[in-house]
Design a protein around this motif. Structure first.
Motif, PDB file in Angstrom:
ATOM      1  N   GLY A  70      -0.486  21.837  53.949  1.00  0.00           N
ATOM      2  CA  GLY A  70      -1.121  20.955  54.970  1.00  0.00           C
ATOM      3  C   GLY A  70      -2.869  21.251  55.007  1.00  0.00           C
ATOM      4  O   GLY A  70      -3.393  20.028  55.167  1.00  0.00           O
ATOM      5  N   PHE A  72       4.130  16.136  55.932  1.00  0.00           N
ATOM      6  CA  PHE A  72       2.754  15.585  56.281  1.00  0.00           C
ATOM      7  C   PHE A  72       2.193  14.408  56.002  1.00  0.00           C
ATOM      8  O   PHE A  72       1.589  14.053  56.658  1.00  0.00           O
ATOM      9  CB  PHE A  72       1.767  16.816  55.381  1.00  0.00           C
ATOM     10  CG  PHE A  72       1.900  18.091  55.884  1.00  0.00           C
ATOM     11  CD1 PHE A  72       1.315  18.432  57.276  1.00  0.00           C
ATOM     12  CD2 PHE A  72       2.071  19.213  55.043  1.00  0.00           C
ATOM     13  CE1 PHE A  72       1.259  19.887  57.719  1.00  0.00           C
ATOM     14  CE2 PHE A  72       2.379  20.673  55.678  1.00  0.00           C
ATOM     15  CZ  PHE A  72       1.783  20.639  56.979  1.00  0.00           C
ATOM     16  N   LEU A  96       1.190  13.969  59.801  1.00  0.00           N
ATOM     17  CA  LEU A  96      -0.263  14.358  59.790  1.00  0.00           C
ATOM     18  C   LEU A  96      -1.318  13.400  59.697  1.00  0.00           C
ATOM     19  O   LEU A  96      -1.415  12.887  58.565  1.00  0.00           O
ATOM     20  CB  LEU A  96      -0.657  15.395  58.763  1.00  0.00           C
ATOM     21  CG  LEU A  96      -2.008  16.215  58.903  1.00  0.00           C
ATOM     22  CD1 LEU A  96      -1.897  17.096  60.292  1.00  0.00           C
ATOM     23  CD2 LEU A  96      -2.091  17.006  57.764  1.00  0.00           C
ATOM     24  N   VAL A 152      -2.060  21.093  61.732  1.00  0.00           N
ATOM     25  CA  VAL A 152      -1.435  21.605  60.630  1.00  0.00           C
ATOM     26  C   VAL A 152      -0.516  22.655  60.786  1.00  0.00           C
ATOM     27  O   VAL A 152       0.588  22.985  60.619  1.00  0.00           O
ATOM     28  CB  VAL A 152      -2.104  21.838  59.217  1.00  0.00           C
ATOM     29  CG1 VAL A 152      -1.639  22.764  58.330  1.00  0.00           C
ATOM     30  CG2 VAL A 152      -3.006  20.621  58.802  1.00  0.00           C
TER      31      VAL A 152
END
Length: 195
Positions: free
Chosen positions: A56, A126, A130, A139
Motif C-alpha cells: 500500500g 488497493f 485506496l 493504507v
C-alpha cells in the motif's frame, strides 16, 4: 464506515475460498487442533499486515522493477505448497508419530511470503479501495482490516479442519483425511504454477 463495509464484502469470497493458506491451516487444524496452529497463524498474519502495508505504501514498485521476480516467487511458492502437500499426505494417521509437528511461526510467515494469491488480492484491494495517492492512515487501516478478516477466515478453516478430524478418529480414516488434504493442497500448488 461504508468504505470498510464495502471492503469486507469485497474480501469475503476471496478470504474464505480455498487457497494455499486456507488449505494449510485446515490440514494443520485437522492434524494438531486450533491451539497448536496459533504460532503459524501469528507468523502468517504478522507477515500479512507488513506485506499489505508495504504494498500500500508503494514498496511493490521496487520489487516489480526486478525482472522475473514475480515468476520466481510463483515457482518458489508452488514448490513450498507442494512440499507441504506431500508432507501432509504422507503423514499417516491423525494420532501420528513423534515426528509430526504443526507449522510454526516462521513457516506461517513463509507461507504468506510465497503466496501469489495473497499479492494479487492485495493489489486488487488497493486498486479499488485506496483513493488517489491515499494517506498513510488509509493504507494502515486497509492493511489492518485485511489482516483481521484473513485471521477470521483462517481460524474458521482451522476449526473446520479440527471438526472434520473428529469424524476420522481411526488410523485408517485419519490417513485418508491427510491424503485428501494433501491432494487438495497439491492441486492448489498446480493452480499456483498455472495462474
Amino acid at each position: 464506515m461504508s468504505e470498510t463495509l464495502a471492503l469486507l464484502v469485497f474480501l469475503l469470497p476471496l478470504a474464505y475460498s480455498p487457497g494455499p493458506g486456507n488449505m494449510v491451516f485446515a490440514a494443520n487444524g485437522a492434524r494438531f487442533g486450533l491451539a497448536a496452529t496459533l504460532p503459524a497463524s501469528a507468523g502468517y498474519h504478522l507477515a500479512t499486515w507488513l506485506v499489505t502495508a508495504g504494498i500500500g505504501l508503494g514498496l511493490v514498485g521496487i520489487v516489480a522493477q526486478a525482472p522475473g521476480a514475480a515468476r520466481a516467487m510463483q515457482l518458489v511458492g508452488a514448490a513450498y505448497v507442494l512440499w507441504l502437500a506431500v508432507r501432509i499426505a504422507s503423514s499417516g494417521a491423525m494420532a501420528g508419530g513423534p515426528e509430526a509437528r504443526p507449522l510454526g511461526a516462521g513457516g506461517g510467515a513463509l507461507l504468506l511470503l510465497v503466496n501469489p494469491k495473497a499479492y494479487l488480492i492485495i493489489a486488487l484491494m488497493f486498486s479499488q479501495f485506496l483513493p488517489g495517492e491515499g494517506s498513510v492512515a488509509a493504507v494502515l487501516w486497509i492493511a489492518t482490516v485485511f489482516t483481521l478478516n484473513n485471521l477470521l477466515a483462517f481460524t474458521a478453516w482451522t476449526v473446520a479442519g479440527e471438526c472434520l478430524a473428529r469424524l476420522f478418529l481411526s488410523g485408517r480414516e485419519g490417513r485418508w483425511l491427510n491424503v485428501g488434504f494433501g491432494l487438495t493442497l497439491g492441486a492448489v500448488a498446480v493452480w499456483m504454477l498455472l495462474a
